[in-house]
Design an enzyme around this catalytic site. Sequence first.
Site, short mmCIF file in Angstrom:
data_model
loop_
_atom_site.label_atom_id
_atom_site.label_comp_id
_atom_site.label_asym_id
_atom_site.label_seq_id
_atom_site.Cartn_x
_atom_site.Cartn_y
_atom_site.Cartn_z
N ASP A 130 0.87 -1.17 0.00
CA ASP A 130 0.00 0.00 0.00
C ASP A 130 0.91 1.23 0.00
OD1 ASP A 130 -2.44 1.60 0.46
OD2 ASP A 130 -1.65 1.83 2.49
N ASP B 218 -0.17 5.25 0.90
CA ASP B 218 -0.44 6.24 1.95
C ASP B 218 -0.61 5.56 3.30
OD1 ASP B 218 -1.04 8.92 0.37
OD2 ASP B 218 -2.02 7.30 -0.71
N ASP C 125 -1.28 -0.80 6.09
CA ASP C 125 -1.37 -0.18 7.41
C ASP C 125 -2.77 -0.12 7.99
OD1 ASP C 125 -2.40 3.08 7.21
OD2 ASP C 125 -1.99 1.97 5.38
#
Length: 220
Positions: free
Chosen positions: A7, A9, A164
Amino acid sequence: MARIVFDLDGTLIDSLPDIHAIANAVLAEERAEPLSLEEARGFVGKGAAVFVARMRAARGLADADQERLHAGFVGRYDKAVGRTHPYPGAVAALESLRATGHRLGLCTNKPMSPTRAVLDHLDLARFFDSVLGGDSLAAKKPDPAPLHAVFAALGNGPMIYVGDSEVDAETAVRAGVAFLLFTQGYRKTPVAELPHAAAFEQFDALPGLVAGLLDQSVTA
């Protein structure tokens, strides 16, 4: 060697300050109260359109304004790179994984144009053999289709996804791949409540976690 997809951001980069700034620029044009940084953090994860919808709802702006506000947000997105930076150790971890022979990809809900802009600005594009943005396919994460597409572009080998957030954890489960959770990003749910193979708070731990997963797959 493994196929490892990241991922963007909240995982490799902390882009929240830039996202927060462009959101408040859009709201200022509407003479609406600005978002706090924590409000903006809570809206990140499912792409620009969802961010704008959440922002709009939080400030009581009409549904009919969605398309116009989204256009204003996205129009600023490509240049929103000045406050964004990689998380400490992220670049070194990418370098280590590449040097070991792993193939790396990127799967983000961020639209492709600002994705390319920030990767170029931070000199991160060189690490990835395949990159997919939130507008690259009809589906976005947590639909597993974008993640499957990036893995397919990387060839064969064990699959590991690094993210995240709740969206990333769900995507990994739906895709049936091992998930490594970076705990310092934009997650709102306690770590113990998210499915993951392992969690890490410092990127210098990531190469070792990858090696451990691969050892487990060989001995299983």
